[in-house]
Scaffold this motif. Structure first.
Motif, short mmCIF file in Angstrom:
data_model
loop_
_atom_site.label_atom_id
_atom_site.label_comp_id
_atom_site.label_asym_id
_atom_site.label_seq_id
_atom_site.Cartn_x
_atom_site.Cartn_y
_atom_site.Cartn_z
N ASP A 22 16.21 25.90 -23.16
CA ASP A 22 15.16 26.42 -24.04
C ASP A 22 14.56 25.24 -24.83
OD1 ASP A 22 13.59 27.55 -25.98
OD2 ASP A 22 15.06 29.03 -26.64
N PRO A 23 13.36 24.79 -24.46
CA PRO A 23 12.78 23.60 -25.12
C PRO A 23 12.59 23.78 -26.62
CG PRO A 23 11.57 24.14 -23.11
CD PRO A 23 12.50 25.29 -23.37
N SER A 24 12.25 24.99 -27.06
CA SER A 24 12.03 25.20 -28.50
C SER A 24 13.32 25.05 -29.28
CB SER A 24 11.42 26.58 -28.73
OG SER A 24 12.28 27.61 -28.28
N LEU A 25 14.43 25.53 -28.71
CA LEU A 25 15.72 25.38 -29.40
C LEU A 25 16.14 23.91 -29.42
CD1 LEU A 25 18.09 26.69 -30.83
CD2 LEU A 25 19.18 27.02 -28.61
N LEU A 26 15.87 23.21 -28.34
CA LEU A 26 16.19 21.77 -28.31
C LEU A 26 15.46 21.04 -29.43
CD1 LEU A 26 16.20 20.68 -24.54
CD2 LEU A 26 18.15 20.80 -26.09
N ARG A 27 14.17 21.36 -29.59
CA ARG A 27 13.40 20.69 -30.64
C ARG A 27 13.95 21.03 -32.03
NH1 ARG A 27 9.03 22.04 -27.25
NH2 ARG A 27 8.61 23.95 -28.46
N LEU A 28 14.31 22.29 -32.23
CA LEU A 28 14.83 22.71 -33.53
C LEU A 28 16.16 22.01 -33.84
CD1 LEU A 28 14.68 24.54 -36.01
CD2 LEU A 28 15.81 26.34 -34.67
N LEU A 29 17.06 21.96 -32.86
CA LEU A 29 18.34 21.29 -33.07
C LEU A 29 18.14 19.80 -33.34
CD1 LEU A 29 20.60 22.94 -30.34
CD2 LEU A 29 20.83 23.19 -32.81
N HIS A 39 21.59 10.24 -34.23
CA HIS A 39 20.71 9.81 -33.14
C HIS A 39 20.87 10.84 -32.01
CE1 HIS A 39 19.66 6.59 -29.88
NE2 HIS A 39 18.69 7.49 -30.05
N VAL A 40 19.80 11.56 -31.69
CA VAL A 40 19.87 12.71 -30.79
C VAL A 40 19.10 12.45 -29.51
CG1 VAL A 40 19.38 15.17 -30.52
CG2 VAL A 40 20.11 14.27 -32.75
N GLU A 41 19.72 12.79 -28.37
CA GLU A 41 19.04 12.84 -27.08
C GLU A 41 19.14 14.27 -26.57
OE1 GLU A 41 17.36 10.82 -25.12
OE2 GLU A 41 17.48 8.99 -26.31
N SER A 42 18.12 14.71 -25.81
CA SER A 42 18.08 16.10 -25.33
C SER A 42 18.06 16.14 -23.82
CB SER A 42 16.83 16.81 -25.88
OG SER A 42 16.83 16.80 -27.28
N ALA A 43 18.64 17.20 -23.26
CA ALA A 43 18.60 17.46 -21.81
C ALA A 43 18.34 18.94 -21.60
CB ALA A 43 19.92 17.04 -21.16
N GLN A 44 17.47 19.27 -20.64
CA GLN A 44 17.12 20.67 -20.39
C GLN A 44 17.95 21.29 -19.27
OE1 GLN A 44 12.95 21.70 -20.31
NE2 GLN A 44 12.40 19.99 -21.67
N SER A 45 18.93 20.55 -18.76
CA SER A 45 19.84 21.10 -17.76
C SER A 45 21.13 20.30 -17.78
CB SER A 45 19.21 21.02 -16.36
OG SER A 45 19.13 19.67 -15.93
N ALA A 46 22.18 20.90 -17.23
CA ALA A 46 23.47 20.21 -17.17
C ALA A 46 23.38 18.98 -16.27
CB ALA A 46 24.55 21.17 -16.67
N LYS A 47 22.64 19.09 -15.19
CA LYS A 47 22.49 17.97 -14.26
C LYS A 47 21.81 16.79 -14.96
CE LYS A 47 20.74 16.82 -9.65
NZ LYS A 47 20.02 17.33 -8.44
N GLN A 48 20.78 17.08 -15.73
CA GLN A 48 20.10 16.01 -16.48
C GLN A 48 21.04 15.40 -17.52
OE1 GLN A 48 16.68 17.31 -18.72
NE2 GLN A 48 16.02 15.23 -19.20
N ALA A 49 21.86 16.24 -18.14
CA ALA A 49 22.80 15.76 -19.15
C ALA A 49 23.80 14.78 -18.56
CB ALA A 49 23.53 16.94 -19.78
N LEU A 50 24.29 15.06 -17.35
CA LEU A 50 25.26 14.17 -16.71
C LEU A 50 24.64 12.81 -16.42
CD1 LEU A 50 27.00 16.69 -14.27
CD2 LEU A 50 27.98 15.65 -16.33
#
Length: 460
Positions: A22-29, A39-50
Motif C-alpha cells: 500500500d503506497p499511501s501507508l508506506l509514505r505515512l510510515l 533513515h527509512v527505505e521502502s519496498a512495495q513487495s517482499a521480493k523488492q525488500a530482499l
C-alpha cells in the motif's frame, strides 16, 4: 544541504526498511519514522525488500503480513535464514491473538494490528533498535558492533549484559564470568577481548578442568628444555604467548589448590617463571576467568583461595542460562540449522511451527550446547526440508540427562521465588519481605545475591 552532507547525515541514523504493498501507508510510515530521525527505505513487495536488504543493511524491518505474492511471514523466514539477528515487526489489519502468538513464537520481534497509534509504533521500534547492534559496514575501522557480532541474541537480559560487557571491556580489570555449563562463556570472553584495546593482541583460552595438575604449570608458565622427563624442547606457556592480550581461564573453580598460590603470585607480580628456569619473565596479560561453580562456597570448604578469588573477581558478569532468554531460541536454532544444513544431502531450511514451539518450551538444562546438539541431530535424521516436531522431541529425549547441581537448583529456586513475589507486590520490598517472612535487611541481601533489582518490577 548538498547531496554529500545528506549522505553523511543518513549514515549516522539508525536504518529501517518498511515493506507494504500500500503506497499511501508506506509514505505515512516513512514520514512518522523520518520525523524522529530514522533513515527509512521502502519496498512495495517482499521480493523488492530482499533486494534492498543487502545494500541497505537496516537495523529493523517492518513488514505488512498480507501482501501479493510472498507474504510477511514468508519474508520473515527468508530474513531469518540470511540475517538471524535482524528483528522484524509484522503489521496486519487482519490480526488475531493466535496470529500474534504464532508469529512471536517463530521469532518475530513484535506484532502490530492496524490501525495503531504513532506512539505505539515508535515505542516498539525503539525497543527493537535498542536490541540490535548498529551496523558498521560503512566504517570498517569502527569496533562498535564487530566485537559482539558472534553473539546471537535479541533478549533484553542479554542486551543489559552486553552493555555491561562493553563498559568493563575498556578497562584492564580482571573479570569473572559466572554461569551454568553450555551457556557460551568463552564466546563472551572473546567478545570482551574484541571490545578492548587489546583486540590486536592474542586471545588464548584454556580449560583448567581439562589439564592434569602436573601439566597445568607447564601449560600456563612454560618450561625449559630438560626441566622434567619428556621436556625435549623449550615450551612457551600461555601467559607468555598471550603477552599484551587476553588469557581466558575457563572452569577456574576446578584449578588445584596447589597451583592456585602460583597463579596468585603471577597475577600480583605480573611475571611468571617457566618450569626449570632460574629467572622470571615479565608479562602483560588481562585475565578473564569463568566458572559454573559457587566459588564463595568453595572458599568456605577450603577448595578455593579467598585471596585469588578477589584478585580474579574485580568485576563479575552473570551469563544467563538459555531458559532465561527464550526469545533467543528461534535465532539460535536457525543459526545452528544454517551451520549444519550444508553437511546433509537433504536441503533442510526451517522448523515446523510445532517443532519451534517445542524448542522454545523445552527446559534446556544443557543450555546452548544442548540446543546445538538437538538441532544437529534433527537435521541429520530429517527426510524433509522442514524439521518436524517428532524429530525435535526424539532429539530432546535422546540428549544426555544433565541435572543441575544441588547448589545450582537451590539458587534457581531462590531466584525464581524472589522474582515471583516481587512481581506479585509490584516491586514493594516491604510487602515482599513480609510474604517471604524475612526482615528487609535479609531480603535485600537475597536480592543482591541473585542480582535482582526491585525497581525493575515496579511497572508490573
Amino acid at each position: 544541504m548538498n547531496e554529500s552532507d545528506s549522505l553523511n547525515t543518513n549514515l549516522n541514523k539508525e536504518k529501517i526498511l518498511i515493506v507494504d504493498d500500500d503506497p499511501s501507508l508506506l509514505r505515512l510510515l516513512a514520514i512518522r519514522l523520518n520525523a524522529v530521525n530514522y533513515h527509512v527505505e521502502s519496498a512495495q513487495s517482499a521480493k523488492q525488500a530482499l533486494g534492498i536488504l543487502k545494500s541497505f543493511q537496516p537495523q529493523l524491518v517492518i513488514s505488512d503480513l498480507r501482501m501479493e505474492g510472498m507474504d510477511g511471514m514468508a519474508l520473515f523466514e527468508k530474513i531469518r535464514q540470511q540475517y538471524p539477528s535482524l528483528p522484524v515487526i509484522i503489521m496486519t489489519a487482519h490480526g488475531t491473538i493466535p496470529d500474534a502468538i504464532n508469529a512471536t513464537k517463530q521469532g518475530v520481534f513484535s506484532f502490530l494490528t492496524k490501525p495503531f497509534e504513532s506512539q505505539e509504533l515508535l515505542d516498539i521500534v525503539k525497543q527493537a533498535i535498542r536490541l540490535q547492534p548498529r551496523s558498521n559496514q560503512d566504517n570498517p575501522d569502527s569496533n562498535d558492533a564487530l566485537w559482539r557480532e558472534k553473539i546471537i541474541s535479541r533478549s533484553a537480559v542479554m542486551e543489559t549484559l552486553l552493555q555491561q560487557t562493553q563498559q568493563v571491556a575498556k578497562s584492564d580489570f580482571s573479570l569473572l564470568i559466572n554461569s551454568q555449563s553450555g551457556t557460551g562463556k568463552e564466546l563472551l570472553a572473546q567478545a570482551i577481548h574484541q571490545a578492548s584495546e587489546r583486540r590486536d593482541k592474542p586471545f588464548t583460552a584454556i580449560n583448567c578442568a581439562a589439564i592434569p595438575e602436573q601439566l597445568l604449570e607447564s601449560e600456563l608458565f612454560g618450561h625449559k628444555k630438560g626441566a622434567f622427563t619428556g621436556a625435549a624442547n623449550h615450551h612457551v606457556g600461555l601467559f607468555e604467548a598471550s603477552d599484551g592480550g587476553t588469557l581466558f581461564l575457563d572452569e577456574i573453580g576446578d584449578m588445584p589448590m596447589n597451583f592456585q598460590v602460583k597463579l596468585l603470585r603471577a597475577l600480583q607480580e605480573k611475571e611468571i617463571r617457566p618450569v626449570g628456569s632460574t629467572s622470571s619473565v615479565k608479562v602483560d596479560v588481562r585475565i578473564i576467568s569463568a566458572t559454573h561453580q559457587n566459588l564463595q562456597k568453595a572458599i568456605k570448604e577450603q577448595r578455593f583461595r579467598e585471596d585469588l578469588y578477589y584478585r580474579l573477581n574485580v568485576v563479575e558478569l552473570i551469563l544467563p542460562p538459555l531458559s532465561e532468554r527464550r526469545e533467543d531460541i528461534p535465532l539460535l536454532a536457525q543459526h545452528f540449522l544454517s551451520l549444519t544444513a550444508g553437511r546433509t544431502s537433504i536441503q533442510v531450511n526451517g522448523f515446523s511451527q510445532d517443532a519451534m514451539e517445542l524448542l522454545i518450551s523445552a527446559p534446556w538444562p544443557g543450555n546452548i550446547r544442548q540446543l546445538q546438539n538437538v538441532v544437529e541431530q534433527s537435521v541429520a535424521l530429517s527426510t524433509e526440508p522442514v524439521i518436524n516436531e517428532s524429530l525435535v522431541r526424539n532429539a530432546l529425549r535422546d540428549a544426555p540427562t544433565q541435572h543441575p547441581s544441588f547448589q545450582e537448583a537451590r539458587d534457581q529456586f531462590e531466584r525464581d521465588y524472589l522474582a515471583s513475589i516481587l512481581k506479585t507486590t509490584s516491586g514493594n520490598v516491604s510487602k515482599a519481605a513480609k510474604i517471604a517472612q524475612r526482615n528487609r535487611t535479609e531480603f535485600y541481601k537475597l536480592l543482591n545475591k541473585h542480582h535482582l533489582n526491585a525497581e525493575s518490577f515496579r511497572d508490573g
